[in-house]
Design a protein around this motif. Sequence first.
Motif, PDB file in Angstrom:
ATOM      1  N   GLN A 107      -5.967   0.589   2.643  1.00  0.00           N
ATOM      2  CA  GLN A 107      -7.330   0.990   2.348  1.00  0.00           C
ATOM      3  C   GLN A 107      -7.325   2.327   1.629  1.00  0.00           C
ATOM      4  O   GLN A 107      -6.307   2.980   1.547  1.00  0.00           O
ATOM      5  N   GLN A 108      -8.518   2.700   1.174  1.00  0.00           N
ATOM      6  CA  GLN A 108      -8.636   4.013   0.558  1.00  0.00           C
ATOM      7  C   GLN A 108      -9.698   4.801   1.299  1.00  0.00           C
ATOM      8  O   GLN A 108     -10.813   4.307   1.512  1.00  0.00           O
ATOM      9  N   VAL A 136      -4.923   6.752  -0.330  1.00  0.00           N
ATOM     10  CA  VAL A 136      -4.613   5.349  -0.030  1.00  0.00           C
ATOM     11  C   VAL A 136      -3.722   5.329   1.202  1.00  0.00           C
ATOM     12  O   VAL A 136      -2.684   5.994   1.233  1.00  0.00           O
ATOM     13  N   ILE A 137      -4.134   4.608   2.200  1.00  0.00           N
ATOM     14  CA  ILE A 137      -3.382   4.599   3.457  1.00  0.00           C
ATOM     15  C   ILE A 137      -3.075   3.170   3.890  1.00  0.00           C
ATOM     16  O   ILE A 137      -3.657   2.215   3.373  1.00  0.00           O
ATOM     17  N   VAL A 138      -2.188   3.047   4.852  1.00  0.00           N
ATOM     18  CA  VAL A 138      -1.864   1.752   5.449  1.00  0.00           C
ATOM     19  C   VAL A 138      -2.168   1.836   6.936  1.00  0.00           C
ATOM     20  O   VAL A 138      -1.649   2.716   7.616  1.00  0.00           O
ATOM     21  N   GLU A 139      -3.019   0.948   7.401  1.00  0.00           N
ATOM     22  CA  GLU A 139      -3.260   0.920   8.849  1.00  0.00           C
ATOM     23  C   GLU A 139      -2.202   0.040   9.478  1.00  0.00           C
ATOM     24  O   GLU A 139      -2.190  -1.182   9.310  1.00  0.00           O
ATOM     25  N   GLN A 140      -1.330   0.727  10.210  1.00  0.00           N
ATOM     26  CA  GLN A 140      -0.137   0.061  10.729  1.00  0.00           C
ATOM     27  C   GLN A 140      -0.478  -1.203  11.513  1.00  0.00           C
ATOM     28  O   GLN A 140       0.191  -2.233  11.360  1.00  0.00           O
ATOM     29  N   ASP A 141      -1.528  -1.144  12.341  1.00  0.00           N
ATOM     30  CA  ASP A 141      -1.755  -2.299  13.210  1.00  0.00           C
ATOM     31  C   ASP A 141      -2.485  -3.450  12.529  1.00  0.00           C
ATOM     32  O   ASP A 141      -2.837  -4.435  13.182  1.00  0.00           O
ATOM     33  N   LYS A 142      -2.697  -3.325  11.209  1.00  0.00           N
ATOM     34  CA  LYS A 142      -3.242  -4.489  10.503  1.00  0.00           C
ATOM     35  C   LYS A 142      -2.219  -5.104   9.568  1.00  0.00           C
ATOM     36  O   LYS A 142      -2.435  -6.188   9.019  1.00  0.00           O
ATOM     37  N   GLU A 187       7.903   5.712  14.321  1.00  0.00           N
ATOM     38  CA  GLU A 187       7.258   4.511  14.841  1.00  0.00           C
ATOM     39  C   GLU A 187       5.780   4.755  15.137  1.00  0.00           C
ATOM     40  O   GLU A 187       4.960   3.856  14.976  1.00  0.00           O
ATOM     41  N   GLU A 188       5.468   5.990  15.532  1.00  0.00           N
ATOM     42  CA  GLU A 188       4.060   6.282  15.784  1.00  0.00           C
ATOM     43  C   GLU A 188       3.264   6.365  14.488  1.00  0.00           C
ATOM     44  O   GLU A 188       2.158   5.853  14.394  1.00  0.00           O
ATOM     45  N   LYS A 189       3.834   7.023  13.497  1.00  0.00           N
ATOM     46  CA  LYS A 189       3.059   7.237  12.276  1.00  0.00           C
ATOM     47  C   LYS A 189       3.112   6.051  11.335  1.00  0.00           C
ATOM     48  O   LYS A 189       2.122   5.671  10.731  1.00  0.00           O
ATOM     49  N   SER A 190       4.280   5.489  11.167  1.00  0.00           N
ATOM     50  CA  SER A 190       4.424   4.489  10.115  1.00  0.00           C
ATOM     51  C   SER A 190       4.865   3.135  10.643  1.00  0.00           C
ATOM     52  O   SER A 190       4.179   2.149  10.463  1.00  0.00           O
ATOM     53  N   VAL A 241       6.368  -3.042   8.597  1.00  0.00           N
ATOM     54  CA  VAL A 241       5.098  -2.872   7.882  1.00  0.00           C
ATOM     55  C   VAL A 241       5.354  -2.079   6.613  1.00  0.00           C
ATOM     56  O   VAL A 241       6.431  -1.534   6.419  1.00  0.00           O
ATOM     57  N   ALA A 242       4.341  -2.046   5.756  1.00  0.00           N
ATOM     58  CA  ALA A 242       4.470  -1.249   4.538  1.00  0.00           C
ATOM     59  C   ALA A 242       4.195   0.212   4.873  1.00  0.00           C
ATOM     60  O   ALA A 242       3.327   0.514   5.687  1.00  0.00           O
ATOM     61  N   THR A 243       4.960   1.113   4.251  1.00  0.00           N
ATOM     62  CA  THR A 243       4.744   2.536   4.500  1.00  0.00           C
ATOM     63  C   THR A 243       4.742   3.276   3.174  1.00  0.00           C
ATOM     64  O   THR A 243       5.348   2.823   2.199  1.00  0.00           O
ATOM     65  N   LYS A 244       4.090   4.431   3.167  1.00  0.00           N
ATOM     66  CA  LYS A 244       4.036   5.191   1.930  1.00  0.00           C
ATOM     67  C   LYS A 244       3.484   6.576   2.193  1.00  0.00           C
ATOM     68  O   LYS A 244       2.983   6.870   3.261  1.00  0.00           O
TER      69      LYS A 244
END
Lengths: 225, 320, 891
Positions: free
Chosen positions: A93-94, A100-106, A150-153, A157-160
């Motif tokens: 999402q933005q 632009v971020i990635v919500e890890q749990d989705k 693991e907590e942050k990214s 999953v995709a990370t950035k």
Amino acid sequence: MTASQLEATAKSLRETTMPRWGMVIDLKRCYGCYACVMACKVANHTPPGVFWSRILKGEAGSFPNTVRQALPVLCMHCDEPSCMEVCPTGATQQTDEGIVIVEQDKCMGCKYCIMACPYGARYSVEKWESYFPEGLPLSPYEEFAKQAWEEKSGCGVATKCDFCRDRIAEGREPACVEACPADARIFGDLSDPNSEVSILIKRHRGEVLHPELGNKPKVYYLAPR
Amino acid sequence: MDPKVDGQIQTEWGWLVAIYLFLGGVGGGAYTIAAINGFMGEGLALSTRVGLWIGFPALLIGSLFLLADLGSPARAILAGMKPGSSWIARGFWIITVFMILALLHLALYLYTDIGGAVLAVIAGAGIVFAVLTMAYTGILLGASKGIPFWRTGVVPVVFVVSAVVTGHFTIMLGMTLFGEAAAMGSSLRTMALEAAVLVALEVLVIAFFLQAAFKLPDQRESAERILRRRSFVVGYFILGLAVPLVLMLVVYGSLAQDGAAISLPLVAVGALLGLVGGLILRQSVLVCGALPTLNIAGFQFRRVARPKQRKPSMGMLPPQ
Amino acid sequence: MTSATQNRIDEDVWIPTCCGQCYCMCGIKVRRQNGVVTEVSGNPDAPSGRGHTCVKALASPHLLYDPYRVNYPLKRTNPEKGLGVDPKFVRISWEEALDTIVQKLEECREKDPRGAYFQATTTQASEIRFGVIGFMKGFGTPNYWVSGGGLHCGNGAHFMNGIMHAAWSIIPDFAHCNYALNFGCSKGHGAGHVAVQNATQAADARARGFKNIVFDPFQSAQASKGHEWVPIRVGTDGALALGLINSLLNEHGIYDAEYLMYKTNAPYLIRPSDGRYMRDKETNKPLVWDLIDNGPKVHNDPSVTRVEYEDVAHEVALLGSYSVDGVECRPAFDLLKEHVKKYTPAYVEQVTWVPAATVSRIAKEFGEAAEIGSTVTIQTSKGPKKIPKRPVATHFFRGTQGHVNSGWTCLSVDLVNHMVGAADTWGGAFGLGAAVGSGYEGTGKPYQIPYPCPDGLMVAKTWVYDHVPYPMRVPKPPTRLDLHDMFPTSIYNAFTITSPRWMELLERFKIPYKPDVMINFGSNSVMTMGNAEAVTENFLKQFNFIFSFQLYITEFEEAVADIVLPDACFLERYTPAVSFPSTFSHPQGEDDWGWSIRQPVVEPLYERRDFNVVMLDICKRLGILGKYYKGLNDSIGIRYGGDMDEKYKLVEDGSVEHSWEDVCDRMLKDRFGEEHGLEHVRQKGVFTWPKKKEDVYWKWFNPVRVPVYFEYFIDSGEQIAKLWDEFGGQDFFDLDWSRFKALADWHPCPTHTETNSEYDMHAFYWRAVMHTNSMTQQNPYLDEVSQEDPHVYGVQMHKDTAAEKGIGDGDHVWLENPEGHRVKGWVALTDGIEPHHLAIAAVAGHWGNYMPIAKGKGTFFNDLVEMDLPHTDPLTFNQDICVRVKIYKAD
């Protein structure tokens, strides 16, 4: 920009408009020392092979008229991110401030976004790996790093890069910006015409990478001049 | 020379995704042919039955491979959330609907006498979604802004044609395994000719695809890479296209006379090679996909190609 | 941090300290969360760095917790020593280790305490000034070296820079310089002293239009950021510099007469008979020729003296011939001007491969950009003062000076500055670290104002060693194992101690003792010096007992160490002075002075102990604490700008036992006052005070002169030669004393005179920003970015040369020197290198078993470095570190 200037700007802007965060990278200043790469790696505890902030080196010309240049790259936090477009679950999402971020749990880890990013800014790690050989107990730093990762990214999953959102919220600058010895990275509000980034882009005709792709990246480069 | 890791090539999508795309193509292609043959009448009953038997299971197994590739398969249920912009989300729905239709069609065909309009509607819808499935595998790649090679406009066409070819070959293979030789003669002969024509079409399409890729530098690099891959040249061009083409023509020719015995092994081998070729095609396209070079101020920036460093060995620790 | 992370973190503090991964020792802040070091950033309060730091400091957490660190004392159980031998280390207790060590030292002391030899690393430059120097004085041994440090990078540079600028090296005044000539050095581009601060300054300079012309055999970082890259043949910088001087003086007629007249010995009259100064009969002072009064005057006669720019004085002669007491004398400048004539652009092109037209053009551009005659007004503590504005500079360092012509090359490059008056004034070449200072107002310390010797030449007030570079020490019959007391123009040498005839040499020179105990602190001399076999067999194996303070078991410990002590790294200890001596690595320019310290971020892990704490313990056990304290007291004065007050001195009769923290505290209080001890300075990690402008641009506020004519070298040379011959040294080494002369020349290295065409490639090494000495390749973060870089671990080679030899990108190759030594690497093809050259980064190519991440990465260039006399500068004994090789594919 100093931390307090940044904080003041951020605060005053929130009272009126939302800042639109962007970055300027001055290629004349940058001499390719990898400080930004390392600062990002340690601040975000990225595992081996993952470089949210990266440096590419290029060469042009032939002897004796050769030139070499370093190109720091990171997530461009595009205004029309192709990664967000292809994300099937809505994990990418933005934010209102343009990050632009990635919500890890989705995120289901399909890695389509990695294929979609023309800047190679996204990474996915199947399993966390130590920097040291297999079979050794983790050092206290790596224990910490693993947990923080693991907590942050997370794995699978995709990370950035997220423009160091947590640091910005504290009024600091992103790790790569703070670290650069050449002051080649400038962070600020692109929607404010008087911010340092806006002024630099105008004065030195800042350009983005691959503008023809239509992503509208928010990281601008000042060509070596 | 140490094996190199070329930083420009994508490394995330490999065999698992290749198999998923392949099975998606096989399932969609086999079902389409089966459904169309179903409309055409009893003489093609065998191929219809075999094709329907392939459709749903191929997609099911393919989906398992897709799940295996996911980093967090437990969240796969969220995959359909953004059909507005994401081809994977659209694919989630397309494949789900197709699988339902294919299963329904198979069940109705095998275990009921329902036919006529109802079956026609289901088959019609099934064909639509089967074609969408086949096209989707190519369009999915085509929407990847990070890999210029996959955006060479004709990729969906390549994948659809290949899907039809592999679907066709799967049916032929299934027929040789599960049908009676005597009863299959003429239909296999027709199918051999169809296969030859389809493979010839695929040759044209792939040639067009590769020459189009040579036009731009970032795409050309991938095209050059793929043509240097022995598995691609031998496994796909030669064994996956040329040999099956020849074999199919031989089979067609050998059945020219009435009553001639059909060489099932020849058909099976041709079909199998064609299938393997189809898989290699997809895998090669995936692993030769390269990021665009980043250009600014007259420089071209690439990620480094360096000798591949294995994880460090343990060495010796100081005495503890 | 995410909120999840935040919730589980109870402790989150940032401790200010200094990095210790190279000798720049930037101020850093280290984050400790729940007792774990998790992050490093710059310290904005410290002038060394001002909030920035480099990739090495940022990667520190891995260094602290590396599982391959030595955590317990170790003992060698395999009596055999040598390369490739398994030492069979076992863990022992500190008690056993110290008992053994003290016993060995006592035995050594019994025989002759000078049998103790200290080997240290330049990276821990601040620690060694206490534990090493104090011990040497307290125990009574003169024997010391820093292996490669000094011999690869310092004998020539520091000596000449010390004479000319009272500092360790030179650097442009980045804030104001417009045009600089960079002779291949990384200063401002990742390495060299004050690396990070200079990088910031250089970037700012670039942004405002500063032009850096870079002479370099390959497209280094500095060459790629420079305004112009001029490829040059390795090791020929001296010829180019002399060519530029010739062009300036004789072609374009550009030089700063004022500066030369009043700030150098250019006007000193020279006797033709022996090249010495013409001296006044009564005062014995050198004479100059007063052009107004038309007669000779003593050099510091008020009528011919200008200290400050606005002073008025008679002009003195720089050219011509003048009769003094019937002797026709010429000013030194006249001799210099004539001497450099042979460095014509055509000759320079032949030697350096730089086109003649380029030499001439650059000299002109430099001379014009110097704006000779222009001034600026600065605000000094005594009001506004005018000083010359000379916004040009030359700078150089390791690469330029690592050759057989080291001393004279260093001088020649700097001399270009002095020709146009661009020395220690606005925009010109500054000494680096910042050398001149009047001290903190409250105490007047550190006091670092140079003063003139009786002949008027500059004597440094502060220096990193006991003996300042000028005036020259008088050569004495040697007492050191490297005969160094005989060589006043040198800091160390290798050709004696790595010679297979070393023991014979000691006999001949009547050294009454043999090498006995070696104490190693952090150095890996097996890798950092030269050919590993030669260092190990000829030098290291001569010691009876070697113990080593180390972070890892390096190739050195594997080969020769008897006991290894687990050293605390920079995150685990106190150091009372890090950015001082400022002459070493303190930022130049108008920013504040900053006296930074180190403090532990964590207590030493496992059984690691701080080197300085252990040295105190050893001295206590040896019963020499009092002497050790005296040694520490005595070493402070010259290094830190003033002797210790009685109140704070360490008690020299040994009646009081000072802890290491107490030593630190006393030193700080002595420098900055009772309220500014350790507790105070710990708060910010640094003590700052303003720099006076006249200390920044000090040249025209100080009466000293610098030499352009090295008259005193002639005396030195004669003294050494006499002593050398008395001992019959010629039977061992055919030393060329002719280098001890007054005027600079360029001399070729074996690389330039090699006649065997098989060895057609010129190989050299360069500094990669992520590596220091031989240690950093073990840090997996630094190893990873090295692999990201296309060049760091490879051998850079020109595409066309490689094609001719059938070598492809990534191919494994051997590089072999004419002596038959060879090293392996893989080729990184490029266009950015002079086609006859090969460039290798860092001290890499580890083979040791105990540093598995470093193992096999990069190329071990130093194995190609021969340490014999032909590869040594006869003037400064600097190592020659360019090599001729042949390159061929490895199977």
